[in-house]
Design a protein around this motif. Structure first.
Motif, mmCIF file in Angstrom:
data_model
loop_
_atom_site.group_PDB
_atom_site.id
_atom_site.type_symbol
_atom_site.label_atom_id
_atom_site.label_comp_id
_atom_site.label_asym_id
_atom_site.label_seq_id
_atom_site.Cartn_x
_atom_site.Cartn_y
_atom_site.Cartn_z
ATOM 1 N N LEU A 251 0.825 -1.213 0.000
ATOM 2 C CA LEU A 251 0.000 0.000 0.000
ATOM 3 C C LEU A 251 0.858 1.262 0.000
ATOM 4 O O LEU A 251 0.653 2.174 -0.808
ATOM 5 C CB LEU A 251 -0.932 -0.019 1.225
ATOM 6 C CG LEU A 251 -1.941 1.134 1.314
ATOM 7 C CD1 LEU A 251 -2.912 1.084 0.135
ATOM 8 C CD2 LEU A 251 -2.706 1.083 2.632
ATOM 9 N N ILE A 252 1.862 1.323 0.904
ATOM 10 C CA ILE A 252 2.666 2.551 0.982
ATOM 11 C C ILE A 252 3.610 2.687 -0.217
ATOM 12 O O ILE A 252 4.030 3.798 -0.558
ATOM 13 C CB ILE A 252 3.462 2.629 2.305
ATOM 14 C CG1 ILE A 252 4.513 1.520 2.370
ATOM 15 C CG2 ILE A 252 2.527 2.556 3.497
ATOM 16 C CD1 ILE A 252 5.432 1.653 3.590
ATOM 17 N N SER A 253 3.934 1.556 -0.862
ATOM 18 C CA SER A 253 4.833 1.636 -2.025
ATOM 19 C C SER A 253 4.157 2.271 -3.229
ATOM 20 O O SER A 253 4.817 2.591 -4.215
ATOM 21 C CB SER A 253 5.350 0.243 -2.390
ATOM 22 O OG SER A 253 4.304 -0.560 -2.902
ATOM 23 N N LYS A 254 2.872 2.463 -3.156
ATOM 24 C CA LYS A 254 2.170 3.131 -4.246
ATOM 25 C C LYS A 254 2.443 4.631 -4.249
ATOM 26 O O LYS A 254 2.165 5.324 -5.229
ATOM 27 C CB LYS A 254 0.666 2.854 -4.143
ATOM 28 C CG LYS A 254 0.307 1.373 -4.357
ATOM 29 C CD LYS A 254 -1.188 1.152 -4.372
ATOM 30 C CE LYS A 254 -1.523 -0.311 -4.564
ATOM 31 N NZ LYS A 254 -1.016 -0.859 -5.838
ATOM 32 N N ILE A 255 2.978 5.151 -3.143
ATOM 33 C CA ILE A 255 3.371 6.567 -3.076
ATOM 34 C C ILE A 255 4.755 6.697 -3.713
ATOM 35 O O ILE A 255 5.723 6.082 -3.235
ATOM 36 C CB ILE A 255 3.410 7.050 -1.615
ATOM 37 C CG1 ILE A 255 2.029 6.839 -0.965
ATOM 38 C CG2 ILE A 255 3.850 8.509 -1.536
ATOM 39 C CD1 ILE A 255 2.020 7.117 0.528
ATOM 40 N N PRO A 256 4.900 7.444 -4.804
ATOM 41 C CA PRO A 256 6.150 7.478 -5.573
ATOM 42 C C PRO A 256 7.391 7.789 -4.745
ATOM 43 O O PRO A 256 8.423 7.136 -4.895
ATOM 44 C CB PRO A 256 5.897 8.562 -6.621
ATOM 45 C CG PRO A 256 4.404 8.534 -6.801
ATOM 46 C CD PRO A 256 3.842 8.256 -5.440
ATOM 47 N N SER A 257 7.326 8.776 -3.845
ATOM 48 C CA SER A 257 8.511 9.170 -3.085
ATOM 49 C C SER A 257 8.960 8.064 -2.130
ATOM 50 O O SER A 257 10.160 7.810 -1.968
ATOM 51 C CB SER A 257 8.227 10.453 -2.290
ATOM 52 O OG SER A 257 7.136 10.251 -1.392
ATOM 53 N N ILE A 258 7.979 7.392 -1.502
ATOM 54 C CA ILE A 258 8.308 6.294 -0.579
ATOM 55 C C ILE A 258 8.836 5.091 -1.368
ATOM 56 O O ILE A 258 9.804 4.428 -0.963
ATOM 57 C CB ILE A 258 7.073 5.892 0.254
ATOM 58 C CG1 ILE A 258 6.671 7.051 1.165
ATOM 59 C CG2 ILE A 258 7.354 4.631 1.059
ATOM 60 C CD1 ILE A 258 5.444 6.769 2.002
ATOM 61 N N ARG A 259 8.205 4.804 -2.489
ATOM 62 C CA ARG A 259 8.656 3.687 -3.323
ATOM 63 C C ARG A 259 10.101 3.894 -3.766
ATOM 64 O O ARG A 259 10.915 2.963 -3.730
ATOM 65 C CB ARG A 259 7.741 3.549 -4.546
ATOM 66 C CG ARG A 259 8.139 2.381 -5.443
ATOM 67 C CD ARG A 259 7.108 2.124 -6.523
ATOM 68 N NE ARG A 259 7.013 3.204 -7.484
ATOM 69 C CZ ARG A 259 5.959 4.018 -7.602
ATOM 70 N NH1 ARG A 259 4.898 3.871 -6.835
ATOM 71 N NH2 ARG A 259 5.944 4.989 -8.499
ATOM 72 N N LYS A 260 10.433 5.102 -4.181
ATOM 73 C CA LYS A 260 11.791 5.414 -4.613
ATOM 74 C C LYS A 260 12.774 5.239 -3.468
ATOM 75 O O LYS A 260 13.864 4.665 -3.644
ATOM 76 C CB LYS A 260 11.847 6.841 -5.140
ATOM 77 C CG LYS A 260 13.235 7.262 -5.645
ATOM 78 C CD LYS A 260 13.196 8.688 -6.189
ATOM 79 C CE LYS A 260 14.586 9.095 -6.685
ATOM 80 N NZ LYS A 260 14.586 10.492 -7.223
ATOM 81 N N ASP A 261 12.402 5.676 -2.286
ATOM 82 C CA ASP A 261 13.271 5.567 -1.122
ATOM 83 C C ASP A 261 13.528 4.102 -0.757
ATOM 84 O O ASP A 261 14.651 3.713 -0.449
ATOM 85 C CB ASP A 261 12.631 6.299 0.062
ATOM 86 C CG ASP A 261 13.553 6.341 1.266
ATOM 87 O OD1 ASP A 261 14.700 6.794 1.119
ATOM 88 O OD2 ASP A 261 13.123 5.899 2.358
ATOM 89 N N ILE A 262 12.465 3.304 -0.811
ATOM 90 C CA ILE A 262 12.590 1.878 -0.448
ATOM 91 C C ILE A 262 13.458 1.135 -1.447
ATOM 92 O O ILE A 262 14.422 0.462 -1.077
ATOM 93 C CB ILE A 262 11.205 1.214 -0.362
ATOM 94 C CG1 ILE A 262 10.434 1.757 0.847
ATOM 95 C CG2 ILE A 262 11.334 -0.302 -0.266
ATOM 96 C CD1 ILE A 262 8.994 1.271 0.923
ATOM 97 N N TYR A 263 13.124 1.229 -2.727
ATOM 98 C CA TYR A 263 13.781 0.421 -3.735
ATOM 99 C C TYR A 263 15.190 0.901 -4.076
ATOM 100 O O TYR A 263 16.048 0.095 -4.464
ATOM 101 C CB TYR A 263 12.934 0.344 -4.998
ATOM 102 C CG TYR A 263 11.807 -0.650 -4.889
ATOM 103 C CD1 TYR A 263 12.000 -1.988 -5.189
ATOM 104 C CD2 TYR A 263 10.545 -0.252 -4.457
ATOM 105 C CE1 TYR A 263 10.974 -2.908 -5.074
ATOM 106 C CE2 TYR A 263 9.497 -1.165 -4.331
ATOM 107 C CZ TYR A 263 9.726 -2.493 -4.643
ATOM 108 O OH TYR A 263 8.715 -3.406 -4.516
ATOM 109 N N GLN A 264 15.448 2.198 -3.940
ATOM 110 C CA GLN A 264 16.761 2.708 -4.319
ATOM 111 C C GLN A 264 17.727 2.826 -3.143
ATOM 112 O O GLN A 264 18.942 2.784 -3.332
ATOM 113 C CB GLN A 264 16.625 4.077 -5.002
ATOM 114 C CG GLN A 264 15.901 4.015 -6.342
ATOM 115 C CD GLN A 264 15.920 5.347 -7.077
ATOM 116 O OE1 GLN A 264 16.593 6.292 -6.669
ATOM 117 N NE2 GLN A 264 15.178 5.423 -8.178
#
Length: 454
Positions: free
Chosen positions: A427-440
């Motif tokens: 759910l939270i990974s759908k937020i672009p900024s959070i997704r970028k932080d997690i995956y990168q």
């Protein structure tokens, strides 16, 4: 066209596999599919020379051969294996040479590939024209899509025979060399450390390499028990009746000595299997051993035991057999220690290998070591887990009881903690900024964080 169907089911016409053959018969009435019940009638085939010759005559006059059988413990049934041995023993390979052939199996896809590899190699050894296989799940015939697939398979088989397609071999001939293993007279004695060791063989000739290797191994340890399968009263091979599925009681109970013998093996810490390669496997006697052991159904009764193989013959040219034995060991949740063969043609090297096997099995047994399973064990057990939990629970009630009591129903989707965690993170990974932080930035480090305390 005339197609001979060599039925490998001990149940004869009352076989799931034969229902697939009957389906093909009805779809293609213009072709004659003549079923010959090989496994069911193997005793008659062995005793009656005229009957054996009648079968060979039918094969010789056919346009194509369909090897059709259910899987029995990684391979064909022992009765079918015995027929394959008789082809060479009675020198009737001529009837199979240049015949178009294919393989049809039914199973739950547990090691169906090793059975297909074996039969492909047998067909290549017989100089047949191999056109591939069809591996059906036991219940595929109930599905329209699979009936369509089976129809296509059969049509292609008939068309390829009619058009005379060119085929290629997938397996090189096995090369055997004449070599006599001469062991040393005084092998190093290894302390058993109270571990109980047994060797099982199918020895026939006292002057064989296998006999000498078994003696060397036995002499390497303080105390080794020994059984020869040919000395045990075994009335017959597994009949596929599934009577054992309810409570692990075999239809042969009280009728021969096999069950008592097999149950004795549970009391040993180390079990060594010793055999000679026959065609692309061990002997049909060994296959009978593994098939008859199925009265324990899908329960790993050799769990945590140390297993080893002493084999006379070119194992390195037979990777499928090695995979079968490795897969068998992992299915049993046992520890496969090593293989020793006479391939090196160096008696001193074989001496050392056998003594090293003795040393390794005692060391592993003393420390209760069982190496982690590979895909061979993990994948195989998941197939059984799902099948026993679902469609095979009723016929195999003994398995279900064992699997329930021993935590084998380890379905990951039932882990509520992981399910909730995944739901939140997705759910939270759908937020672009959070997704970028997690995956990168965080994902690699987070994957190892839980290991830091260990």
């Amino acid at each position: 066209m005339k197609i001979i169907v060599l039925n490998g089911s001990p149940k004869g016409n009352v076989s799931v596999t034969m229902q697939y053959v009957k389906f093909i018969q009805e779809k293609f009435p213009e072709h004659e599919l003549k079923i010959m019940n090989i496994s069911e009638r193997i005793k008659k085939i062995e005793r009656n020379e005229a009957y054996f010759k009648e079968i060979i005559s039918e094969i010789d006059s056919a346009d194509g051969i369909l090897w059709a059988f259910p899987l029995y413990v990684f391979l064909v049934a022992a009765q079918y294996k015995r027929f394959i041995e008789m082809i060479t023993e009675k020198q009737v390979q001529y009837a199979f040479k240049n015949k178009y052939t294919s393989v049809l199996t039914t199973s739950i896809h547990f090691y169906d590939h090793t059975a297909h590899n074996y039969m492909n190699a047998i067909c290549d050894d017989l100089d047949m024209k191999y056109l591939g296989y069809y591996s059906a799940d036991m219940e595929d015939l109930f599905k329209e899509s699979e009936r369509k697939n089976l129809t296509t398979f059969a049509r292609n088989f008939f068309e390829d025979i009619k058009s005379g397609v060119v085929t290629t071999k997938n397996y090189l001939p096995i090369s055997k060399k004449e070599f006599q293993y001469k062991p040393s007279l005084s092998p190093e004695k290894i302390d058993n450390h109270n571990q109980k060791v047994v060797v099982i063989s199918d020895l026939i000739k006292d002057d064989s390499n296998l006999n000498s290797m078994v003696k060397t191994f036995k002499n390497s340890l303080d105390n080794v028990e020994y059984f020869n399968l040919n000395d045990i009263d075994i009335k017959g091979s597994c009949l596929g009746c599934l009577q054992c599925g309810y409570n692990n009681v075999c239809v042969y109970e009280g009728k021969d000595d096999f069950i008592d013998f097999y149950n004795k093996l549970k009391g040993f810490d180390v079990i060594i299997f010793a055999g000679t390669i026959e065609d692309r496997y061990l002997s049909s006697t060994w296959k009978e051993f593994f098939d008859r052991g199925f009265f324990n159904t899908h329960i790993p009764i050799f769990k945590d035991k140390q297993l080893g193989f002493i084999i006379s013959g070119p194992l390195n040219q037979n990777s499928n057999l090695r995979e079968i034995m490795d897969g068998y060991s992992q299915w049993q949740e046992a520890n496969l220690v090593d293989f020793v063969t006479d391939e090196s043609e160096d008696s001193n090297e074989i001496d050392m290998a056998l003594q090293n096997l003795a040393r390794q099995v005692i060391r592993s047994a003393s420390s209760n070591y069982v190496k982690p399973s590979t895909f061979l064990g993990v994948g195989g057990m998941k197939i059984f887990r799902d099948a026993i939990y679902g469609r095979l629970r009723f016929p195999f009630q003994a398995d279900h009881k064992y699997y329930s009591e021993n935590g084998l129903y380890d379905f990951p989707q039932k882990d509520m903690k992981i399910r909730v965690q995944n739901m939140i993170l997705i759910l939270i990974s759908k937020i672009p900024s959070i997704r970028k932080d997690i995956y990168q930035k965080k994902l690699k480090q987070e994957m190892i964080r839980a290991f830091e305390n260990i």
